[in-house]
Design a protein around this motif. Structure first.
Motif, mmCIF file in Angstrom:
data_model
loop_
_atom_site.group_PDB
_atom_site.id
_atom_site.type_symbol
_atom_site.label_atom_id
_atom_site.label_comp_id
_atom_site.label_asym_id
_atom_site.label_seq_id
_atom_site.Cartn_x
_atom_site.Cartn_y
_atom_site.Cartn_z
ATOM 1 N N CYS A 1 0.680 -1.170 0.230
ATOM 2 C CA CYS A 1 -0.141 -0.036 0.206
ATOM 3 C C CYS A 1 1.170 1.474 0.186
ATOM 4 O O CYS A 1 1.789 1.557 0.949
ATOM 5 N N TRP B 1 -0.303 4.351 0.880
ATOM 6 C CA TRP B 1 -0.171 4.872 2.171
ATOM 7 C C TRP B 1 0.030 4.710 3.448
ATOM 8 O O TRP B 1 0.866 5.315 4.104
ATOM 9 N N CYS B 2 -0.385 3.337 3.416
ATOM 10 C CA CYS B 2 0.258 3.504 4.814
ATOM 11 C C CYS B 2 1.383 1.802 4.730
ATOM 12 O O CYS B 2 1.721 1.413 5.942
HETATM 13 ZN ZN LIG Z 1 -2.933 1.089 3.290
#
Ligand SMILES: [Zn+2]
Length: 98
Positions: free
Chosen positions: A13, A15-16
């Motif tokens: 991911c 984002w994370c």
């Molecule tokens: Zn994520």
């Protein structure tokens, strides 16, 4: 975004940082999800056609054969997404980030 193309998946991911493929063979379960839904829909369509006689058996065989090839290819992304969702729900992980 989980996917880069129709069948090519990102590794983690953006984002994370979650790594999508938790372990080798992790997405084997998504194949079961895909197969189960394909088999269920095919069975329901076949039984419905047997009950109503809407389409001839030859046509039904052709239609369901095409469905059994095309539907799993189309549903591939959704099956993987569902599988990851199931996994994250029942066995959440936060420590895989690095
Ligand atoms: Zn994520």
């Amino acid at each position: 975004m989980l996917f880069l193309g129709w069948f090519h998946m990102r590794s983690r991911c953006d984002w994370c940082g979650l790594i999508y493929e938790r372990e080798p063979g992790f997405f084997l379960g998504s194949i079961y999800v895909n197969y189960a839904l394909t088999a269920l829909l095919t069975t329901v369509a076949y039984i419905a056609n047997m009950a109503t006689g809407a389409v001839s058996e030859k046509w039904m065989l052709g239609l369901l054969t095409a469905f059994c090839v095309l539907f799993p290819a189309w549903f591939f992304r959704y099956a993987r997404s569902l599988w990851m969702g199931f996994d994250q729900y029942w066995d959440p992980r936060a420590e895989d980030k690095d």
